[in-house]
Design a protein around this motif. Structure first.
Motif, PDB file in Angstrom:
ATOM      1  N   GLU A  72       0.830  -1.207   0.000  1.00 49.94           N
ATOM      2  CA  GLU A  72       0.000   0.000   0.000  1.00 49.94           C
ATOM      3  C   GLU A  72       0.864   1.258   0.000  1.00 49.94           C
ATOM      4  N   GLU A  73       1.908   1.235   0.809  1.00 52.45           N
ATOM      5  CA  GLU A  73       2.783   2.406   0.897  1.00 52.45           C
ATOM      6  C   GLU A  73       3.582   2.594  -0.382  1.00 52.45           C
ATOM      7  N   LYS A  74       4.129   1.522  -0.908  1.00 56.90           N
ATOM      8  CA  LYS A  74       4.957   1.623  -2.112  1.00 56.90           C
ATOM      9  C   LYS A  74       4.149   2.054  -3.326  1.00 56.90           C
ATOM     10  N   PHE A  75       2.902   1.616  -3.418  1.00 51.81           N
ATOM     11  CA  PHE A  75       2.083   1.902  -4.591  1.00 51.81           C
ATOM     12  C   PHE A  75       1.114   3.065  -4.377  1.00 51.81           C
ATOM     13  N   ASN A  76       1.125   3.659  -3.193  1.00 50.57           N
ATOM     14  CA  ASN A  76       0.239   4.782  -2.885  1.00 50.57           C
ATOM     15  C   ASN A  76      -1.220   4.412  -3.134  1.00 50.57           C
ATOM     16  N   CYS A  77      -1.669   3.393  -2.393  1.00 53.24           N
ATOM     17  CA  CYS A  77      -3.050   2.952  -2.528  1.00 53.24           C
ATOM     18  C   CYS A  77      -3.521   2.402  -1.193  1.00 53.24           C
ATOM     19  N   LYS A  78      -4.788   2.059  -1.136  1.00 54.56           N
ATOM     20  CA  LYS A  78      -5.386   1.473   0.056  1.00 54.56           C
ATOM     21  C   LYS A  78      -6.232   0.283  -0.379  1.00 54.56           C
ATOM     22  N   PHE A  79      -6.083  -0.836   0.338  1.00 51.27           N
ATOM     23  CA  PHE A  79      -6.907  -2.010   0.054  1.00 51.27           C
ATOM     24  C   PHE A  79      -8.041  -2.105   1.061  1.00 51.27           C
ATOM     25  N   GLU A  80      -9.212  -2.347   0.554  1.00 44.52           N
ATOM     26  CA  GLU A  80     -10.371  -2.587   1.406  1.00 44.52           C
ATOM     27  C   GLU A  80     -10.891  -3.986   1.060  1.00 44.52           C
ATOM     28  N   PHE A  81     -10.674  -4.925   1.972  1.00 39.83           N
ATOM     29  CA  PHE A  81     -10.995  -6.325   1.693  1.00 39.83           C
ATOM     30  C   PHE A  81     -12.413  -6.679   2.131  1.00 39.83           C
ATOM     31  N   ILE A  82     -13.045  -7.493   1.312  1.00 39.93           N
ATOM     32  CA  ILE A  82     -14.321  -8.100   1.655  1.00 39.93           C
ATOM     33  C   ILE A  82     -14.055  -9.589   1.840  1.00 39.93           C
ATOM     34  N   HIS A  83     -14.046 -10.052   3.082  1.00 42.97           N
ATOM     35  CA  HIS A  83     -13.730 -11.445   3.373  1.00 42.97           C
ATOM     36  C   HIS A  83     -15.003 -12.214   3.734  1.00 42.97           C
ATOM     37  N   PRO A  84     -15.389 -13.189   2.926  1.00 40.42           N
ATOM     38  CA  PRO A  84     -16.538 -14.008   3.318  1.00 40.42           C
ATOM     39  C   PRO A  84     -16.184 -14.837   4.547  1.00 40.42           C
ATOM     40  N   PRO A  85     -17.133 -15.094   5.429  1.00 40.79           N
ATOM     41  CA  PRO A  85     -16.851 -15.963   6.575  1.00 40.79           C
ATOM     42  C   PRO A  85     -16.370 -17.328   6.105  1.00 40.79           C
ATOM     43  N   VAL A  86     -15.377 -17.864   6.796  1.00 40.76           N
ATOM     44  CA  VAL A  86     -14.831 -19.169   6.435  1.00 40.76           C
ATOM     45  C   VAL A  86     -15.948 -20.211   6.494  1.00 40.76           C
ATOM     46  N   GLY A  87     -16.092 -20.965   5.421  1.00 43.34           N
ATOM     47  CA  GLY A  87     -17.145 -21.962   5.322  1.00 43.34           C
ATOM     48  C   GLY A  87     -18.407 -21.443   4.675  1.00 43.34           C
ATOM     49  N   GLN A  88     -18.487 -20.129   4.477  1.00 43.22           N
ATOM     50  CA  GLN A  88     -19.682 -19.536   3.877  1.00 43.22           C
ATOM     51  C   GLN A  88     -19.340 -18.774   2.596  1.00 43.22           C
ATOM     52  N   GLU A  89     -18.240 -19.169   1.958  1.00 42.32           N
ATOM     53  CA  GLU A  89     -17.758 -18.434   0.802  1.00 42.32           C
ATOM     54  C   GLU A  89     -18.774 -18.408  -0.341  1.00 42.32           C
ATOM     55  N   GLN A  90     -19.364 -19.545  -0.647  1.00 45.41           N
ATOM     56  CA  GLN A  90     -20.286 -19.589  -1.779  1.00 45.41           C
ATOM     57  C   GLN A  90     -21.547 -18.771  -1.502  1.00 45.41           C
ATOM     58  N   ASP A  91     -22.092 -18.885  -0.311  1.00 46.21           N
ATOM     59  CA  ASP A  91     -23.278 -18.098   0.029  1.00 46.21           C
ATOM     60  C   ASP A  91     -22.968 -16.602  -0.029  1.00 46.21           C
ATOM     61  N   ASN A  92     -21.805 -16.243   0.484  1.00 48.46           N
ATOM     62  CA  ASN A  92     -21.404 -14.840   0.466  1.00 48.46           C
ATOM     63  C   ASN A  92     -21.234 -14.349  -0.967  1.00 48.46           C
ATOM     64  N   PHE A  93     -20.663 -15.186  -1.821  1.00 47.59           N
ATOM     65  CA  PHE A  93     -20.478 -14.824  -3.226  1.00 47.59           C
ATOM     66  C   PHE A  93     -21.823 -14.630  -3.906  1.00 47.59           C
ATOM     67  N   THR A  94     -22.777 -15.506  -3.612  1.00 46.28           N
ATOM     68  CA  THR A  94     -24.113 -15.395  -4.188  1.00 46.28           C
ATOM     69  C   THR A  94     -24.757 -14.059  -3.821  1.00 46.28           C
ATOM     70  N   ILE A  95     -24.655 -13.707  -2.554  1.00 43.77           N
ATOM     71  CA  ILE A  95     -25.228 -12.438  -2.088  1.00 43.77           C
ATOM     72  C   ILE A  95     -24.547 -11.268  -2.770  1.00 43.77           C
ATOM     73  N   MET A  96     -23.224 -11.337  -2.887  1.00 43.25           N
ATOM     74  CA  MET A  96     -22.483 -10.251  -3.523  1.00 43.25           C
ATOM     75  C   MET A  96     -22.904 -10.071  -4.978  1.00 43.25           C
ATOM     76  N   MET A  97     -23.109 -11.186  -5.706  1.00 41.09           N
ATOM     77  CA  MET A  97     -23.473 -11.078  -7.110  1.00 41.09           C
ATOM     78  C   MET A  97     -24.864 -10.472  -7.298  1.00 41.09           C
ATOM     79  N   ALA A  98     -25.693 -10.554  -6.273  1.00 42.36           N
ATOM     80  CA  ALA A  98     -27.029  -9.968  -6.359  1.00 42.36           C
ATOM     81  C   ALA A  98     -27.040  -8.507  -5.939  1.00 42.36           C
ATOM     82  N   ASP A  99     -25.897  -8.001  -5.483  1.00 43.42           N
ATOM     83  CA  ASP A  99     -25.831  -6.620  -5.019  1.00 43.42           C
ATOM     84  C   ASP A  99     -25.846  -5.673  -6.210  1.00 43.42           C
ATOM     85  N   SER A 100     -26.074  -4.400  -5.930  1.00 43.39           N
ATOM     86  CA  SER A 100     -26.160  -3.411  -7.006  1.00 43.39           C
ATOM     87  C   SER A 100     -24.802  -3.072  -7.597  1.00 43.39           C
ATOM     88  N   THR A 101     -23.745  -3.199  -6.783  1.00 48.37           N
ATOM     89  CA  THR A 101     -22.405  -2.853  -7.237  1.00 48.37           C
ATOM     90  C   THR A 101     -21.405  -3.890  -6.733  1.00 48.37           C
TER      91      THR A 101
END
Length: 534
Positions: A72-101
């Motif tokens: 982040e420092e070297k490239f002058n950027c900031k990462f904002e991670f969206i981490h699905p709960p462990v074991g719930q990755e597919q459900d979380n992905f499904t919800i994300m794909m139905a989101d507006s953005t």
């Protein structure tokens, strides 16, 4: 910014986000300093990232890793991670794909593992941004220099529509370092006790097992299962099936250039007959479906095994350390894949280690495509890859003879130490330098000799890891492949263990035909033809 229109319908349950890409004018590339680091202008980049188990043990947010903060420092950027709960990755992905953005990027397992139809459908549905026009010396100099003169990589990073789709992916292996890491290792002292040489034909293997058994070796051949529903290296590697010209459990390229499915071929019956003969004679460990690699290494250390089929890493970290380094008379030596007859040419069915991994995708909703393209390209910088692959120097690794050597983390490592290690699924290269592999990474006991010997078989009859399927083909595979895989695994076990007579092999073939194996073979053939035409 690229717009993406969504609709809700029954396909939403199948995670299909609809839309079209609108034209976007290429902006000026992010300026790079003398070290090659791009200036991303303070951009906050959102990333959907499913944590690995090691990641989750260290932190709940990838941004806590020290080397990620450094990026982040070297490239002058900031990462904002969206981490699905462990074991719930597919459900979380499904919800994300139905989101507006969608987030700016989706890393690793999301698209390939959870999106119906995979990456080709994701592009067709307008979910992913096509950044092909950015690929070149100006916008992606590091990536471009890797692929421009490498026909293998150019085909690997390109899809059937001509799009570049693998920017930021980890590159595994190389033309020089195209290796296989699992094979047969023989106890040298037990071999010498038989008075025989290292076997190179099937009959010589049978003679060796017979002689070992006569000499009191409890298990002439030890193999393991692969966990879950897998059957282990007798079925997942082609070491012995190559003698019969077929793949052990997969599709492959036959001598006439067409695609075949190993277990569906007539000659596969002979391979099963061999394994059944060895099993009935007591040559194979009877619990091979449930034993682990560590189990068979332990049996070998206990002087109960003559030949072990195992991964060289497991051999190096277990048997070599506990047994061979203490008693050289118990050294293991590698054996090549055998032919049926001495005069036969061995089928080029060795598994290739050349591949790509840890795929990273830019979504159609990405708010700054140029920044994401520059970020993914910069992952291929040598010093950036070093820290992403090894962690902080002095914590995650140390230097020996000018090369990084990963430090083993103690069982009681502090949180700060864990965060100083490598963040998995970010580095750009793996096992690409043959000299490094043979002298630093796989340099214990017979590891270098095994890698060099097994490499000779060749891989030209194995299917590429980079063929892709169109929508219709993906649907065919989705409809039939899982049932075929399950039936094949169950049947092969029965044949080998004598629970199903080999006289029923033709019935097995007919059942596969009824389960649409010929349709599946046609899918693989069509996909291979397109891959070859890229």
């Amino acid at each position: 910014m690229v717009g993406r229109k969504k609709v809700t319908a029954s396909v939403l349950a199948a995670l299909m986000a609809m839309g079209t890409l609108t034209g976007t004018a290429l902006a000026d590339p992010c300026p790079r300093n003398e070290q090659g680091y791009p200036d991303l202008g303070g951009e906050t980049i959102t990333i959907w990232f499913a944590m690995t188990s090691n990641n989750a043990q260290a932190t709940s947010n990838m941004e806590d890793y020290h080397v990620i903060k450094d990026i982040e420092e070297k490239f002058n950027c900031k990462f904002e991670f969206i981490h699905p709960p462990v074991g719930q990755e597919q459900d979380n992905f499904t919800i994300m794909m139905a989101d507006s953005t969608l987030p700016d990027m989706i890393f690793c397992r999301g698209i390939d593992q959870y999106y119906p139809g995979g990456i080709e459908m994701a592009y067709a549905d307008g979910v992913l941004y096509d950044y092909t026009d950015y690929i070149g010396e100006e916008y992606t100099p590091n990536f471009w220099n890797l692929i421009k003169d490498d026909e293998f990589l150019k085909k690997a990073v390109t899809d059937d529509e001509g799009r570049i789709i693998r920017l930021g992916s980890k590159i595994c292996g190389s033309e020089e370092a195209d290796l296989t890491f699992t094979g047969a290792l023989i106890r040298k002292d037990y071999l010498e006790a038989t008075g025989l040489e290292v076997p190179t034909t099937i009959d010589e293997w049978t003679a060796l097992f017979e002689a070992m058994k006569a000499n009191g070796v409890e298990y002439p051949l030890a193999v393991h299962g692969s966990g879950g529903n897998d059957l282990g290296p007798l079925f997942t590697t082609n070491m012995f099936s190559s003698a019969y010209g077929v793949a052990a459990d997969d599709y492959y390229i036959k001598d006439d250039g067409t695609v075949g499915f190993g277990p569906y071929e007539d000659s596969y019956k002979d391979y099963l007959a061999l394994l059944n003969q060895w099993y009935e004679a007591g040559y194979i460990t009877p619990d091979f479906t449930t034993q682990t690699e560590n189990d068979i290494m332990s049996l070998t250390s206990s002087d109960r095994v003559g030949v072990a089929m195992t991964h060289l890493y497991t051999y190096g970290t277990t048997y070599y350390v506990t047994t061979e380094s203490e008693d050289e008379s118990k050294a293991l030596i590698p054996a090549p894949a055998p032919t049926l007859k001495e005069s036969d040419t061995l089928a080029a069915l060795r598994t290739s280690s050349r591949g790509l991994g840890d795929y990273k995708y830019i979504t159609a909703d990405c708010k700054n495509v140029e920044a994401c393209v520059a970020l993914l390209d910069a992952l291929y910088l040598e010093d950036i890859d070093r820290e992403l692959a090894n962690g902080e120097e002095g914590v995650g690794y140390h230097m020996e003879d000018g090369v990084p050597v990963i430090n083993a983390m103690p069982a009681d490592a502090s949180k700060d130490e864990l965060l100083g290690a490598a963040p998995q699924q970010w580095h750009a290269y793996e096992d690409t330098d043959l000299d490094y592999i043979l002298t630093k990474k796989y340099n214990k006991g017979c590891q270098p000799d095994a890698l060099t010997l097994w490499k000779e078989q060749g891989t030209s009859q194995t299917l590429s890891n980079f063929i892709l399927y169109n929508t219709e083909e993906a649907e065919t595979r989705s409809s039939y492949q899982a049932d075929v895989d399950t039936y094949v695994k169950e049947s092969l076990l029965k044949f080998v263990m004598g629970k199903e007579p080999l006289e029923n092999f033709e019935t097995f073939q007919q059942n596969l035909k009824d389960m649409h194996i010929e349709d599946l073979i046609a899918v693989e053939q069509a996909a291979l033809d397109r891959y070859n035409a890229r």
